[in-house]
Design an enzyme around this catalytic site. Structure first.
Site, short mmCIF file in Angstrom:
data_model
loop_
_atom_site.label_atom_id
_atom_site.label_comp_id
_atom_site.label_asym_id
_atom_site.label_seq_id
_atom_site.Cartn_x
_atom_site.Cartn_y
_atom_site.Cartn_z
N PRO A 109 0.82 -1.22 0.00
CA PRO A 109 0.00 0.00 0.00
C PRO A 109 0.85 1.28 0.00
O PRO A 109 0.50 2.25 -0.66
CB PRO A 109 -0.81 -0.13 1.29
CG PRO A 109 -0.90 -1.61 1.53
CD PRO A 109 0.38 -2.19 1.02
N ALA A 133 4.21 1.29 -0.85
CA ALA A 133 5.41 1.08 -1.67
C ALA A 133 4.99 0.59 -3.05
O ALA A 133 4.94 -0.62 -3.31
CB ALA A 133 6.35 0.08 -1.00
N GLY A 134 4.62 1.56 -3.92
CA GLY A 134 4.27 1.22 -5.30
C GLY A 134 5.45 1.55 -6.17
O GLY A 134 6.40 0.76 -6.30
N ARG A 157 -18.14 -0.13 -42.83
CA ARG A 157 -19.20 0.78 -42.38
C ARG A 157 -19.39 1.91 -43.41
O ARG A 157 -18.42 2.59 -43.77
CB ARG A 157 -18.82 1.38 -41.03
CG ARG A 157 -19.68 2.53 -40.55
CD ARG A 157 -21.06 2.10 -40.14
NE ARG A 157 -21.82 3.21 -39.57
CZ ARG A 157 -23.13 3.16 -39.37
NH1 ARG A 157 -23.83 2.09 -39.68
NH2 ARG A 157 -23.76 4.19 -38.83
N GLN A 211 -10.67 11.17 -45.31
CA GLN A 211 -9.27 11.30 -44.90
C GLN A 211 -9.14 11.36 -43.36
O GLN A 211 -8.17 10.85 -42.79
CB GLN A 211 -8.69 12.57 -45.51
CG GLN A 211 -7.21 12.46 -45.74
CD GLN A 211 -6.68 13.69 -46.46
OE1 GLN A 211 -6.83 14.81 -45.99
NE2 GLN A 211 -6.09 13.47 -47.61
N GLY A 244 -17.53 4.61 -33.66
CA GLY A 244 -18.68 5.44 -33.27
C GLY A 244 -19.41 4.84 -32.08
O GLY A 244 -18.78 4.32 -31.15
N GLU A 303 4.36 -2.53 -13.66
CA GLU A 303 5.79 -2.64 -14.02
C GLU A 303 6.42 -1.26 -14.21
O GLU A 303 7.28 -1.08 -15.07
CB GLU A 303 5.99 -3.48 -15.28
CG GLU A 303 5.95 -4.97 -15.05
CD GLU A 303 7.28 -5.59 -14.65
OE1 GLU A 303 8.33 -5.13 -15.11
OE2 GLU A 303 7.25 -6.53 -13.84
C1 LIG Z 1 -3.90 -4.84 -12.22
C2 LIG Z 1 -2.59 -4.70 -11.50
C3 LIG Z 1 -1.76 -5.80 -11.38
C4 LIG Z 1 -0.56 -5.69 -10.68
N1 LIG Z 1 0.21 -6.81 -10.49
C5 LIG Z 1 1.25 -6.75 -9.62
C6 LIG Z 1 1.93 -7.95 -9.22
O1 LIG Z 1 1.62 -9.06 -9.67
N2 LIG Z 1 2.91 -7.85 -8.29
C7 LIG Z 1 3.28 -6.66 -7.76
O2 LIG Z 1 4.17 -6.64 -6.93
N3 LIG Z 1 2.68 -5.49 -8.14
C8 LIG Z 1 1.66 -5.53 -9.04
N4 LIG Z 1 1.01 -4.36 -9.41
C9 LIG Z 1 1.41 -3.08 -8.80
C10 LIG Z 1 1.96 -2.07 -9.78
O3 LIG Z 1 3.25 -2.42 -10.17
C11 LIG Z 1 1.86 -0.69 -9.11
O4 LIG Z 1 0.49 -0.33 -9.11
C12 LIG Z 1 2.69 0.37 -9.79
O5 LIG Z 1 4.05 0.12 -9.58
C13 LIG Z 1 2.37 1.80 -9.31
O6 LIG Z 1 2.36 1.88 -7.92
P1 LIG Z 1 1.12 2.59 -7.18
O7 LIG Z 1 -0.12 1.98 -7.70
O8 LIG Z 1 1.35 2.50 -5.72
O9 LIG Z 1 1.15 4.09 -7.64
P2 LIG Z 1 2.02 5.30 -7.00
O10 LIG Z 1 3.45 4.88 -6.92
O11 LIG Z 1 1.36 5.76 -5.76
O12 LIG Z 1 1.87 6.41 -8.12
C14 LIG Z 1 0.72 7.25 -8.22
C15 LIG Z 1 0.98 8.27 -9.32
O13 LIG Z 1 2.10 9.09 -8.94
C16 LIG Z 1 3.09 9.05 -9.95
N5 LIG Z 1 4.43 9.12 -9.36
C17 LIG Z 1 4.92 8.42 -8.30
N6 LIG Z 1 6.20 8.75 -8.07
C18 LIG Z 1 6.53 9.68 -9.00
C19 LIG Z 1 7.72 10.40 -9.30
N7 LIG Z 1 8.82 10.24 -8.59
N8 LIG Z 1 7.69 11.28 -10.34
C20 LIG Z 1 6.57 11.45 -11.09
N9 LIG Z 1 5.42 10.78 -10.86
C21 LIG Z 1 5.40 9.91 -9.83
C22 LIG Z 1 2.86 7.72 -10.66
O14 LIG Z 1 3.42 7.72 -11.97
C23 LIG Z 1 1.35 7.64 -10.65
O15 LIG Z 1 0.83 8.39 -11.71
C24 LIG Z 1 -0.17 -4.45 -10.14
C25 LIG Z 1 -1.01 -3.33 -10.30
C26 LIG Z 1 -2.20 -3.44 -10.95
C27 LIG Z 1 -3.11 -2.24 -11.04
#
Ligand SMILES: Cc1cc2nc3c(=O)[nH]c(=O)nc-3n(C[C@H](O)[C@H](O)[C@H](O)COP(=O)(O)OP(=O)(O)OC[C@H]3O[C@@H](n4cnc5c(N)ncnc54)[C@H](O)[C@@H]3O)c2cc1C
Length: 408
Positions: free
Chosen positions: A132, A134-135, A292, A303, A364, A388
């Site tokens: 939650p 650490a994305g 269509r 075009q 459409g 990713e």
């Molecule tokens: C359907 C799905 C499947 C997934 N599967 C897996 C899996 O199998 N295993 C796994 O480990 N993870 C998985 N993930 C996690 C995925 O890799 C993360 O959602 C992703 O890395 C982004 O993290 P976050 O959602 O916390 O977004 P955040 O990191 O909170 O980012 C939110 C926004 O802020 C922006 N942002 C953040 N930091 C910066 C920065 N320094 N500069 C500019 N913009 C920034 C981001 O680009 C984004 O627009 C999955 C996610 C989804 C939705």
């Protein structure tokens, strides 16, 4: 080192045609149903296992193809069929590659077969890294793994989120912090074997797209795994941590830099998935535009429509070229001096989002309904700019690589 080529060889063409047949005959017809059900398409995975597409052998064969084109070609065809179902088929492969890359021979031999099961009793695996808090910022991971020396066991505690196949997997690969001082270099990966007490599924997410792919939280509450479940083994981990501590003393930024570079290599595969979805939507739009009629002529005679299709096709071909280049570089150990892996993922994922939106426009009102597949493809395409590494993170990696400044 294999020369870069834009031509598939005869063997690759045969595999591509076989995959395309499976995508057209088995995946595509099932796509709308599993999208609506928002459930893992077990019968389709079983079918893929029966013909050998859902297997480590097939995945490894493509992964180690020296031309680098095996994985992108396979991903493009399967995701052309349907992104949600294809992710259910290849999701296990992503976890398996984590074990292949870091595991000992014994770990590979023990756990990978259990990830796939067999055609009569298919299983899936999950790779759990995101949390939650650490994305994008992987280094702020909180899940801890503590070694209990007396029992030779690791104790895992934390909450993982967004795990593809999380909670329904037979085998979970969990990334956890073993040394909080070292950022992402203080992480290690663990196998959580089937039925281990303390691992449970949290919330299952209801998603915008790729709804046939199961995505859920994974809760780790005092999960105890044997020492043998640490990928690569304790000795290797201790050596790696010692090296990282030494490097951290010399300059912490280099530690983070290396971790980001590792991700680069897996990104072209996601780019290839995006190319598959984009191509699928383009083909539907092209066909529709030719048939269509409005104002007594096919809409492609305008075009304004034809130019959109020209742009769509140009972007898809450009995306594929970037993906193939990066895959070839990764397989042949060529350094990504301009973050070519990130470039390919960035361009292909943005292309998929744009092309699928253009496809809706060309169809459409029909494009806006679930009677036609482009509506689903557009929802599916939105994932590629998020997982990713988001598009913003790809731009960050490219920009900092070009500028020669450390990644933070
Ligand atoms: C359907 C799905 C499947 C997934 N599967 C897996 C899996 O199998 N295993 C796994 O480990 N993870 C998985 N993930 C996690 C995925 O890799 C993360 O959602 C992703 O890395 C982004 O993290 P976050 O959602 O916390 O977004 P955040 O990191 O909170 O980012 C939110 C926004 O802020 C922006 N942002 C953040 N930091 C910066 C920065 N320094 N500069 C500019 N913009 C920034 C981001 O680009 C984004 O627009 C999955 C996610 C989804 C939705």
């Amino acid at each position: 080192m294999a020369e870069f080529t834009m031509e598939l060889n005869d063997e690759q063409k045969e595999v591509r045609d076989w995959l395309h047949g499976f995508a057209a005959d088995v995946i595509r017809p099932a796509a709308a149903e599993w999208d609506e059900r928002e459930e893992t398409p077990w019968p389709v995975i079983q079918e893929a296992a029966k013909v050998g597409i859902y297997s480590l052998d097939f995945y490894a064969q493509q992964y180690f193809d020296p031309t680098g084109l095996g994985i992108p070609m396979a991903m493009e065809e399967l995701f052309w069929g349907d992104a949600g179902i294809a992710l259910s088929i290849v999701g296990t492969g992503l976890a398996a590659v984590g074990v292949l890359a870091n595991g000992t021979e014994e770990q590979i031999g023990t756990w990978i077969p259990q990830m796939y099961g067999d055609a009569g009793d298919v299983k899936v695996a999950a790779f759990c890294s995101s949390e939650p808090d650490a994305g994008s910022d992987v280094a702020s991971m909180r899940t801890r793994a503590v070694y209990d020396e007396a029992k030779d066991e690791w104790v895992l505690n934390g909450t993982k989120t967004w795990a593809t196949n999380g909670g329904i997997a037979n085998v979970h690969v969990v990334v956890a912090v073993v040394d909080a001082e070292l950022g992402s270099k203080g992480h290690a990966s663990f196998i959580v074997p089937p039925g281990t007490p303390g691992l449970s599924q949290g919330q299952k997410f209801k998603k915008h797209g790729i709804r046939a792919s199961h995505t859920a939280e994974v809760i780790l509450d005092n999960v105890r795994v044997p020492g043998s479940c640490l990928l690569g083994g304790k000795e290797k981990l201790d050596e790696r941590l010692a090296r990282a501590r030494e490097r951290a003393k010399q300059g912490g930024e280099r530690v983070k830099n290396a971790a980001m570079a590792t991700f680069e290599a897996s990104r072209p595969a996601v780019g290839a998935m995006a190319v598959g979805t984009a191509r699928a939507a383009y083909e539907v739009a092209l066909d529709y535009a030719k048939t269509r009629e409005q104002f007594s002529r096919p809409i492609i005679d305008n075009q304004g429509v034809a130019f959109q299709l020209a742009d769509m096709r140009t972007s898809i071909d450009a995306a594929r070229l970037l993906v193939w280049r990066a895959s070839w570089m990764a397989v042949n150990g060529k350094p990504f001096t301009a973050a070519e892996g990130s470039m390919s993922k960035l361009f292909a994922s943005e292309t998929a989002k744009k092309v699928t939106a253009q496809a809706i426009q060309i169809l459409g009102g029909n494009g806006y309904t679930r009677e036609y597949p482009v509506e689903r493809m557009h929802r599916d395409a939105a994932i590629y700019t998020i997982f990713e590494g988001t598009s913003e993170i790809q731009r960050l990696v490219i920009a900092r690589t070009l500028a020669g400044v450390p990644l933070r």
